[in-house]
Write an enzyme that holds these catalytic residues in place. Structure first.
Site, mmCIF file in Angstrom:
data_model
loop_
_atom_site.group_PDB
_atom_site.id
_atom_site.type_symbol
_atom_site.label_atom_id
_atom_site.label_comp_id
_atom_site.label_asym_id
_atom_site.label_seq_id
_atom_site.Cartn_x
_atom_site.Cartn_y
_atom_site.Cartn_z
ATOM 1 N N ARG A 240 1.506 1.548 -5.919
ATOM 2 C CA ARG A 240 1.691 0.594 -4.826
ATOM 3 C C ARG A 240 0.390 -0.122 -4.465
ATOM 4 O O ARG A 240 0.400 -1.021 -3.617
ATOM 5 C CB ARG A 240 2.244 1.306 -3.599
ATOM 6 C CG ARG A 240 3.562 2.055 -3.834
ATOM 7 C CD ARG A 240 3.964 2.827 -2.599
ATOM 8 N NE ARG A 240 4.240 1.896 -1.513
ATOM 9 C CZ ARG A 240 5.465 1.426 -1.249
ATOM 10 N NH1 ARG A 240 6.481 1.817 -1.988
ATOM 11 N NH2 ARG A 240 5.653 0.574 -0.272
ATOM 12 N N ASN B 203 0.659 0.145 6.089
ATOM 13 C CA ASN B 203 1.171 -0.635 4.949
ATOM 14 C C ASN B 203 1.889 -1.852 5.536
ATOM 15 O O ASN B 203 2.848 -1.700 6.292
ATOM 16 C CB ASN B 203 2.159 0.210 4.139
ATOM 17 C CG ASN B 203 2.891 -0.649 3.101
ATOM 18 O OD1 ASN B 203 2.376 -1.659 2.656
ATOM 19 N ND2 ASN B 203 4.123 -0.261 2.784
ATOM 20 N N GLY B 204 1.393 -3.050 5.238
ATOM 21 C CA GLY B 204 2.001 -4.266 5.797
ATOM 22 C C GLY B 204 0.916 -5.231 6.237
ATOM 23 O O GLY B 204 -0.254 -5.092 5.841
ATOM 24 N N LYS C 267 3.196 -2.292 -7.600
ATOM 25 C CA LYS C 267 4.574 -2.167 -8.074
ATOM 26 C C LYS C 267 5.590 -2.756 -7.113
ATOM 27 O O LYS C 267 6.583 -3.369 -7.516
ATOM 28 C CB LYS C 267 4.891 -0.690 -8.311
ATOM 29 C CG LYS C 267 6.272 -0.407 -8.846
ATOM 30 C CD LYS C 267 6.408 -0.903 -10.263
ATOM 31 C CE LYS C 267 7.758 -0.723 -10.885
ATOM 32 N NZ LYS C 267 7.918 -1.415 -12.145
ATOM 33 N N HIS D 18 7.896 -32.662 -23.780
ATOM 34 C CA HIS D 18 7.739 -33.439 -22.545
ATOM 35 C C HIS D 18 6.420 -33.102 -21.852
ATOM 36 O O HIS D 18 6.263 -33.325 -20.653
ATOM 37 C CB HIS D 18 8.934 -33.180 -21.609
ATOM 38 C CG HIS D 18 10.239 -33.522 -22.258
ATOM 39 N ND1 HIS D 18 10.624 -34.809 -22.530
ATOM 40 C CD2 HIS D 18 11.220 -32.713 -22.745
ATOM 41 C CE1 HIS D 18 11.805 -34.799 -23.135
ATOM 42 N NE2 HIS D 18 12.182 -33.543 -23.288
ATOM 43 N N CYS E 178 0.872 -1.188 0.000
ATOM 44 C CA CYS E 178 0.000 0.000 0.000
ATOM 45 C C CYS E 178 0.900 1.226 0.000
ATOM 46 O O CYS E 178 2.111 1.128 0.167
ATOM 47 C CB CYS E 178 -0.873 0.008 1.252
ATOM 48 S SG CYS E 178 -1.852 -1.482 1.436
ATOM 49 N N TRP F 113 -3.600 -1.843 -1.368
ATOM 50 C CA TRP F 113 -3.575 -3.110 -2.101
ATOM 51 C C TRP F 113 -4.114 -4.133 -1.114
ATOM 52 O O TRP F 113 -3.507 -4.404 -0.081
ATOM 53 C CB TRP F 113 -2.154 -3.494 -2.525
ATOM 54 C CG TRP F 113 -2.150 -4.663 -3.456
ATOM 55 C CD1 TRP F 113 -2.318 -4.634 -4.811
ATOM 56 C CD2 TRP F 113 -1.991 -6.054 -3.126
ATOM 57 N NE1 TRP F 113 -2.282 -5.906 -5.327
ATOM 58 C CE2 TRP F 113 -2.090 -6.795 -4.315
ATOM 59 C CE3 TRP F 113 -1.773 -6.743 -1.920
ATOM 60 C CZ2 TRP F 113 -1.974 -8.194 -4.344
ATOM 61 C CZ3 TRP F 113 -1.671 -8.136 -1.947
ATOM 62 C CH2 TRP F 113 -1.771 -8.837 -3.156
ATOM 63 N N LYS G 88 5.214 -10.501 -18.850
ATOM 64 C CA LYS G 88 4.748 -9.173 -19.280
ATOM 65 C C LYS G 88 3.350 -9.268 -19.881
ATOM 66 O O LYS G 88 2.444 -8.510 -19.552
ATOM 67 C CB LYS G 88 5.718 -8.558 -20.321
ATOM 68 C CG LYS G 88 6.957 -7.917 -19.736
ATOM 69 C CD LYS G 88 6.742 -6.721 -18.881
ATOM 70 C CE LYS G 88 6.683 -7.063 -17.406
ATOM 71 N NZ LYS G 88 7.859 -7.570 -16.757
ATOM 72 N N GLU H 50 10.227 -13.993 -19.311
ATOM 73 C CA GLU H 50 9.920 -12.580 -19.068
ATOM 74 C C GLU H 50 8.812 -12.095 -20.004
ATOM 75 O O GLU H 50 7.892 -11.378 -19.588
ATOM 76 C CB GLU H 50 11.187 -11.733 -19.240
ATOM 77 C CG GLU H 50 11.021 -10.234 -19.180
ATOM 78 C CD GLU H 50 10.359 -9.691 -17.919
ATOM 79 O OE1 GLU H 50 9.920 -8.526 -17.966
ATOM 80 O OE2 GLU H 50 10.221 -10.431 -16.929
ATOM 81 N N GLU I 23 0.621 -10.243 -17.154
ATOM 82 C CA GLU I 23 0.324 -9.289 -16.072
ATOM 83 C C GLU I 23 -0.393 -8.040 -16.560
ATOM 84 O O GLU I 23 -1.091 -7.395 -15.778
ATOM 85 C CB GLU I 23 1.578 -8.951 -15.274
ATOM 86 C CG GLU I 23 2.628 -8.142 -15.956
ATOM 87 C CD GLU I 23 3.807 -7.854 -15.006
ATOM 88 O OE1 GLU I 23 4.960 -8.012 -15.450
ATOM 89 O OE2 GLU I 23 3.567 -7.469 -13.856
HETATM 90 C C1 AGP Z 1 7.126 -7.276 -12.962
HETATM 91 O O1 AGP Z 1 6.617 -6.602 -14.032
HETATM 92 C C2 AGP Z 1 6.305 -7.230 -11.759
HETATM 93 N N1 AGP Z 1 5.989 -5.927 -11.381
HETATM 94 C C3 AGP Z 1 6.852 -8.066 -10.599
HETATM 95 O O2 AGP Z 1 7.004 -9.370 -11.033
HETATM 96 C C4 AGP Z 1 8.186 -7.567 -10.034
HETATM 97 O O3 AGP Z 1 9.207 -7.828 -10.914
HETATM 98 C C5 AGP Z 1 8.456 -8.301 -8.713
HETATM 99 O O4 AGP Z 1 7.421 -7.984 -7.818
HETATM 100 C C6 AGP Z 1 9.798 -7.911 -8.119
HETATM 101 O O5 AGP Z 1 9.809 -6.568 -7.795
HETATM 102 P P1 AGP Z 1 11.189 -5.879 -7.396
HETATM 103 O O6 AGP Z 1 12.099 -5.945 -8.578
HETATM 104 O O7 AGP Z 1 10.799 -4.470 -7.042
HETATM 105 O O8 AGP Z 1 11.730 -6.625 -6.224
#
Ligand code: AGP
Length: 606
Positions: free
Chosen positions: A27, A99-100, A601, A505, A2, A75, A486, A482, A489
């Site tokens: 966040r 936050n937490g 994020k 496999h 958050c 969040w 992308k 990766e 998400e």
């Molecule tokens: C990637 O696009 C995501 N936002 C997520 O997987 C991110 O890479 C992951 O949460 C790690 O975040 P960080 O690099 O801030 O530790």
């Protein structure tokens, strides 16, 4: 996870809190809320489900000129996104943003029998606990300290009370919290982006610390009221860096600015005249670099994939060295053994990811050297590792990480070269990678210019699918992982990635008309093997898009062919096509590109 903000000073709190929440919205964007007080202790509370813009509309109806307040963008962890689960949470005279995660909230809730809870949140339990201890003979700071001693879990909190209308009490354990120092005013935020434009002087709270904030004054102490020495740091204050600069979304801005962000990543670290690399800040002597036998790379999500890609290169560059790449959320609870001469690379864009942070602390407690590969300056991991490198990709606002991936992988490749240099690996071998890194920004620039429109057109056709498979061999495998992350998400298309050799496999059973496939065909020594994989997919009626730097003709539905001087690092260039593809597919589907559903994020909770 958050974002929390706070303000006390002589300006209208609502505007400052709202602009802070907008900066921190990456966040979490499930709900938001603000509580401000006038000097008689009367509270104006506004909470809305959804984006901060909803809250802004609400506040525009009930304006006030209060000069102190706290705010939150959420969040959801405990209780669905809703107004009654939105922060600030109130109990008696106490208002709290958090936050937490309060892990023992159920036990605490049972002890607070008789208290009528209106939300499903762990946070409301903390508010009620503070309120239950906030008797008339103690001040808010002490009630907060007593309550936090009963709590297990993580928190960054800001608390106000009707009885002390000029004070904000903040505390931190496990979640980031920063205090901005202004002239006659004090700002509170989960990260520095909310302070930009207000002040460049800040205090980063450490775990176990709390502070009493008033207009222009901050009193720092531990939960046991022991004084704490105040370390004021200067933070970046360039508002330009956190704006879209004419782009429709932060994501496309961050994809398109990779040539620039990568140049700042490489700047001063490639000694071109000597074809050498020099990374500062590692805090490792030449002998320690030389003695490294094992590298363990720790990260989550995109950071983990950047580590996996780098591991392939480090093994190639250094030769006889073991490189393990681990998912932080699993590794922290595994009974792992790290042999001597192990160095851990802790990879994180935000530098706040809870699982990665916990892994770093665990590895450090076992006496292993931890090196941070971090983007966010001043973040918790950056301040706790033994050494490390800032990737200098600049603020990354869009939830989907793009430029950080390219910069993280490049920094870890440079680390591999520096270790190889220390071990006496031939300059002829290492200089190949130095030269390739040096041209990488330009090569990415060319691909962005030449292929952006082509990918936009392509995305319209494939945005109609619900399923996708990404395939790659060798260094193209982590890039396929990766690419799939992308796409899933931000477009919500179900996307999986496999090593091309793994297809037969099991995963090949998935292929039918519901799926399209993206195959990364790097023009390397394995291209014929990769071509066999393509034939296998075609034999099952696949709808294949080949992304390649090879001039070979491929039997497939669509070929995107790039011209690049990068040979060894070509998969990093090809990945940019995947970033553009995910962006335009998400756009074609009308999704919230920068703030995809259910994500945030920086993941500061387990
Ligand atoms: C990637 O696009 C995501 N936002 C997520 O997987 C991110 O890479 C992951 O949460 C790690 O975040 P960080 O690099 O801030 O530790």
């Amino acid at each position: 996870m958050c974002g929390i903000v706070g303000y006390v000073g002589d300006r209208e709190a609502n505007n400052i809190l709202l602009s802070g929440l907008k900066r921190l919205e990456y966040r979490g964007y499930d709900s938001s809320g603000i509580a401000t007080l006038n000097n008689r202790g009367e509270v104006s509370l506004a909470r809305k489900k959804g984006k901060v813009s909803e809250l802004e509309d609400e506040l525009s109806k009930n304006k006030n000129s209060n000069k102190i307040g706290i705010g939150h963008t959420r969040w959801a962890t405990h209780g669905e996104p809703s107004e009654h689960n939105a922060h600030p949470h109130r109990s008696g005279d106490v208002y709290l943003v958090h936050n937490g995660i309060i892990e023992n909230y159920k036990e605490l809730k049972e002890e607070l029998e008789g208290h009528k809870f209106i939300s499903q949140t762990d946070t409301e339990v903390l508010a009620a606990l503070i309120d239950s201890l906030y008797t008339n003979d103690i001040i808010l700071k002490d009630a907060v300290a007593q309550a936090l001693k009963l709590v297990t879990g993580t928190y960054g909190i800001a608390v106000v009370s009707k009885r002390e209308p000029d004070t904000i009490v903040v505390a931190r354990s496990g979640s980031p919290l920063i205090i901005g120092l202004g002239k006659g005013e004090t700002f509170i935020a989960s990260d520095a982006t909310a302070l930009i434009g207000h002040t460049d002087q800040a205090i980063y709270l450490n775990d176990g610390e709390m502070a009493v904030c008033t207009a222009g004054a901050v009193d720092l102490m531990t939960l046991s009221a022991q004084p704490v020495s105040t370390k004021v740091e200067t933070i970046a204050n360039d508002i330009q860096k956190i704006q879209k600069n004419g782009y429709d979304h932060f994501l496309i801005k961050e994809i398109m600015e990779q040539p620039t962000s990568l140049r700042s990543t490489l700047s001063g670290r490639l000694i071109l005249g000597e074809n050498r690399v020099q990374l500062g800040g590692l805090n490792l002597s030449l002998a320690e670099l030389k003695d490294i036998e094992n590298i363990v790379i720790v990260g989550c999500g995109t950071a983990y994939y950047a580590g996996l890609l780098a591991s392939y290169y480090i093994e190639k560059i250094v030769g006889n060295i073991t490189v393990d790449v681990v998912v932080a959320s699993e590794f922290r609870y595994r009974s792992f053994y790290l042999p001597k001469n192990t160095v851990a690379l802790i990879v994180s864009q935000s530098g706040e990811t809870a699982d990665t942070l916990a892994c770093m602390r665990e590895i450090k407690s076992r006496g292993m050297k931890t090196l941070g590969i971090i983007n966010a300056v001043g973040s918790t991991i950056a301040r706790e590792v033994d050494g490390g490198v800032y990737v200098h990709a600049g603020p990354e606002i869009s939830v989907a990480s793009t430029k950080a991936f390219t910069s993280q992988a490049s920094v870890m490749i440079m680390f591999g070269i520096q270790v190889a240099q220390a071990k006496g690996v031939s300059l002829e071998k290492t200089s190949e990678y130095v030269k390739e890194l040096n041209i990488l920004p330009k090569e990415i620039e060319t691909v962005l210019k030449n292929h952006r429109n082509e990918i936009e057109e392509l995305s319209k056709k494939y945005s109609k699918y619900d399923h996708a498979l990404f395939l790659g061999r060798d260094t193209s495998f982590p890039v396929a992982l990766e690419g799939a992350l992308k796409l899933k998400e931000i477009s919500y298309i179900h996307a999986e990635a496999y090593a091309t050799g793994e297809l037969k496999h099991g995963p090949i059973a998935l292929i039918d008309n519901r799926f399209f496939e993206i195959m990364i065909m790097n023009d390397d020594w394995l291209i014929d093997k990769s071509s066999s994989g393509l034939s296998e997919v075609n034999a099952r009626g696949g709808h294949v898009i080949v992304l390649t730097n090879s001039s070979k003709k491929f039997e497939c539905e669509t070929t995107v062919r790039i011209k690049t001087k990068n040979k060894l690092l070509a998969p990093i260039v090809l990945n940019v096509l995947q970033q553009l593809f995910a962006y335009y597919v998400s756009l074609a589907k009308g999704n919230e590109v920068d703030q995809p559903r259910n994500l945030a994020k920086s993941v500061t909770v387990e």
